[in-house]
Write a protein that holds these residues in place. Structure first.
Motif, PDB file in Angstrom:
ATOM      1  N   SER A 177       0.756  -1.171  -0.437  1.00  0.00           N
ATOM      2  CA  SER A 177       0.195   0.019  -0.369  1.00  0.00           C
ATOM      3  C   SER A 177       0.661   1.631  -0.083  1.00  0.00           C
ATOM      4  N   THR A 178       2.231   1.235   1.027  1.00  0.00           N
ATOM      5  CA  THR A 178       2.963   1.956   0.526  1.00  0.00           C
ATOM      6  C   THR A 178       3.471   2.167  -0.609  1.00  0.00           C
ATOM      7  N   GLY A 179       3.566   1.100  -1.338  1.00  0.00           N
ATOM      8  CA  GLY A 179       4.805   1.450  -2.198  1.00  0.00           C
ATOM      9  C   GLY A 179       4.242   1.781  -3.578  1.00  0.00           C
ATOM     10  N   LYS A 180       2.509   1.850  -3.602  1.00  0.00           N
ATOM     11  CA  LYS A 180       1.240   2.134  -4.502  1.00  0.00           C
ATOM     12  C   LYS A 180       1.154   3.638  -4.146  1.00  0.00           C
ATOM     13  N   ARG A 181       1.430   4.171  -3.535  1.00  0.00           N
ATOM     14  CA  ARG A 181       1.390   5.774  -2.793  1.00  0.00           C
ATOM     15  C   ARG A 181       2.316   6.954  -3.251  1.00  0.00           C
ATOM     16  N   LEU A 182       3.367   5.849  -3.048  1.00  0.00           N
ATOM     17  CA  LEU A 182       4.946   6.187  -3.559  1.00  0.00           C
ATOM     18  C   LEU A 182       4.888   6.599  -4.616  1.00  0.00           C
ATOM     19  N   SER A 183       4.058   6.101  -6.010  1.00  0.00           N
ATOM     20  CA  SER A 183       4.320   5.648  -6.541  1.00  0.00           C
ATOM     21  C   SER A 183       3.051   6.599  -7.365  1.00  0.00           C
ATOM     22  N   GLU A 184       2.015   6.884  -6.717  1.00  0.00           N
ATOM     23  CA  GLU A 184       0.766   7.971  -7.046  1.00  0.00           C
ATOM     24  C   GLU A 184       1.633   9.385  -6.731  1.00  0.00           C
ATOM     25  N   LYS A 185       2.601   9.829  -6.065  1.00  0.00           N
ATOM     26  CA  LYS A 185       2.907  11.315  -4.759  1.00  0.00           C
ATOM     27  C   LYS A 185       3.464  10.933  -5.879  1.00  0.00           C
ATOM     28  N   ASN A 186       4.942   9.988  -6.562  1.00  0.00           N
ATOM     29  CA  ASN A 186       6.064  11.132  -7.621  1.00  0.00           C
ATOM     30  C   ASN A 186       5.973  10.809  -8.546  1.00  0.00           C
ATOM     31  N   ASP A 208       8.690   6.746   1.609  1.00  0.00           N
ATOM     32  CA  ASP A 208      10.557   5.582   0.943  1.00  0.00           C
ATOM     33  C   ASP A 208      10.303   4.942   2.338  1.00  0.00           C
ATOM     34  N   GLY A 209      10.825   5.833   3.504  1.00  0.00           N
ATOM     35  CA  GLY A 209      11.165   5.189   4.910  1.00  0.00           C
ATOM     36  C   GLY A 209      10.390   4.463   5.202  1.00  0.00           C
ATOM     37  N   THR A 210       9.069   4.459   4.653  1.00  0.00           N
ATOM     38  CA  THR A 210       7.751   3.359   5.565  1.00  0.00           C
ATOM     39  C   THR A 210       7.714   2.174   4.328  1.00  0.00           C
ATOM     40  N   MET A 211       7.994   2.096   3.186  1.00  0.00           N
ATOM     41  CA  MET A 211       8.576   1.012   2.474  1.00  0.00           C
ATOM     42  C   MET A 211       9.291  -0.139   2.302  1.00  0.00           C
ATOM     43  N   TYR A 212      10.892   0.783   2.967  1.00  0.00           N
ATOM     44  CA  TYR A 212      11.715   0.407   3.999  1.00  0.00           C
ATOM     45  C   TYR A 212      11.624  -0.268   4.939  1.00  0.00           C
ATOM     46  N   LEU A 213      10.695  -0.223   5.963  1.00  0.00           N
ATOM     47  CA  LEU A 213      10.800  -0.320   7.425  1.00  0.00           C
ATOM     48  C   LEU A 213       9.906  -1.676   7.030  1.00  0.00           C
ATOM     49  N   THR A 214       8.547  -1.838   5.980  1.00  0.00           N
ATOM     50  CA  THR A 214       8.494  -2.172   5.988  1.00  0.00           C
ATOM     51  C   THR A 214       8.085  -4.099   5.228  1.00  0.00           C
ATOM     52  N   GLY A 244      11.505 -11.270  -4.133  1.00  0.00           N
ATOM     53  CA  GLY A 244      10.154 -10.234  -4.817  1.00  0.00           C
ATOM     54  C   GLY A 244      10.071  -8.644  -4.326  1.00  0.00           C
ATOM     55  N   LEU A 245       9.981  -8.779  -2.570  1.00  0.00           N
ATOM     56  CA  LEU A 245      10.002  -7.221  -2.206  1.00  0.00           C
ATOM     57  C   LEU A 245      11.300  -6.275  -2.663  1.00  0.00           C
ATOM     58  N   LEU A 246      12.704  -6.803  -3.031  1.00  0.00           N
ATOM     59  CA  LEU A 246      13.369  -6.183  -3.941  1.00  0.00           C
ATOM     60  C   LEU A 246      12.948  -5.324  -4.754  1.00  0.00           C
ATOM     61  N   ARG A 247      12.697  -6.843  -6.099  1.00  0.00           N
ATOM     62  CA  ARG A 247      11.837  -6.068  -7.172  1.00  0.00           C
ATOM     63  C   ARG A 247      11.085  -5.070  -7.186  1.00  0.00           C
ATOM     64  N   TYR A 248      10.153  -5.265  -6.480  1.00  0.00           N
ATOM     65  CA  TYR A 248       8.625  -4.263  -6.054  1.00  0.00           C
ATOM     66  C   TYR A 248       9.320  -3.164  -5.767  1.00  0.00           C
ATOM     67  N   ILE A 249      10.334  -2.593  -4.912  1.00  0.00           N
ATOM     68  CA  ILE A 249      10.479  -1.287  -4.393  1.00  0.00           C
ATOM     69  C   ILE A 249      11.421  -1.206  -5.797  1.00  0.00           C
TER      70      ILE A 249
END
Length: 288
Positions: A177-186, A208-214, A244-249
């Protein structure tokens, strides 16, 4: 407008590609080693179909309420409601019909399953009406949808959800969910607030930090989950999870989009690692 075009617009409104999220319902029996026993039952698909109808009802409602803001989005402005190809009245009637059908099917599954479906519907409606405007709350509402699907699957197939699996799915949902929001914001840049108010309230670097943390937390909880399963094969699925996590990031930070469903279906490496994970976990659980 031709009938075929109208039907295509209604199908788009239902967002059938997003039904992939509802496969989460089969995770409890799959990971619990009872999938083949569960799917041979005549009503095995009813929970999945019920959630597909319910989720489509919430998507229609969300598009109905968001149609003005979606006109400011480079892609969403082409959807049936913002573009005017489907009227608000028709969309409202469709959402109601889908919701009633979903409740009817859920009732035939079990009362606990109906309860989880009802909570999912309430959370989704609250999100569409107001909660999506508040930072963090919007992310947790999306994540709740994944957790409710997981718990609904446990209720439908009589499987207890372990603590580590619950935590892994919860953190993964926050991560996506954080990645989706970050993508939208960017992607939207200065016009992000015109499309979604919550995007304007996230400070620079927070998502960014939340995505890395989670993402890191998911890797830890999933590792502990597979260790508790006492299968020598499952531990080898951890590197797949990490990839998979790193690829999504990488996909999010490269501006390729953060929608989980689109990422899985359009990104070949992610799709392949997801398929490999499913086969490896399936082998680890069912082969012994």
């Amino acid at each position: 407008m031709p009938l075929s075009t109208t039907l295509r617009c209604y199908l788009t409104l239902l967002r059938p590609t997003q039904w992939l999220k509802n496969l989460m319902i089969f995770f409890p029996p799959f990971l619990g080693g009872t999938l083949f026993t569960a799917v041979v039952r005549p009503a095995a698909l009813l929970p999945f179909v019920s959630f597909c109808l319910a989720s489509s009802a919430t998507y229609v409602l969300n598009d109905l309420l968001d149609r003005e803001n979606d006109r400011n989005h480079p892609e969403k402005r082409l959807r049936p409601l913002p573009s005017g190809r489907i009227s608000a009245v028709s969309a409202g009637m469709l959402a109601l019909a889908l919701a009633l059908a979903a409740v009817g099917l859920a009732w035939s599954v079990s009362l606990p399953f109906l309860l989880f479906l009802a909570i999912y519907g309430l959370v989704s409606c609250a999100y569409s009406i107001r909660l999506k405007e508040y930072a963090l709350v919007d992310i947790f509402c999306i994540s709740a949808g994944f957790l409710l699907r997981l718990e609904a699957g446990g209720a439908a197939f009589g499987v207890t959800i372990s603590e580590w699996l619950f935590l892994s799915v919860f953190l993964l949902a926050i991560f996506l969910s954080t990645g989706k929001r970050l993508s939208e914001k960017n992607r939207l840049g200065a016009s992000a607030a015109d499309h979604r108010k919550a995007l304007a309230t996230y400070p620079e670097g927070f998502l960014d930090g939340t995505m890395y943390l989670t993402g890191s937390a998911v890797l830890v909880t999933y590792t502990l989950y597979v260790i508790t399963r006492h299968s020598p094969i499952l531990i080898y699925s951890v590197p797949l999870c990490c990839f998979g996590l790193l690829r999504y990031i990488l996909r999010v930070q490269s501006g390729k989009g953060g929608d989980p469903t689109e990422s899985l279906t359009r990104d070949l490496p992610l799709f392949m690692v997801g398929l490999a994970w499913m086969l490896m976990v399936g082998w680890g659980i069912y082969a012994p």
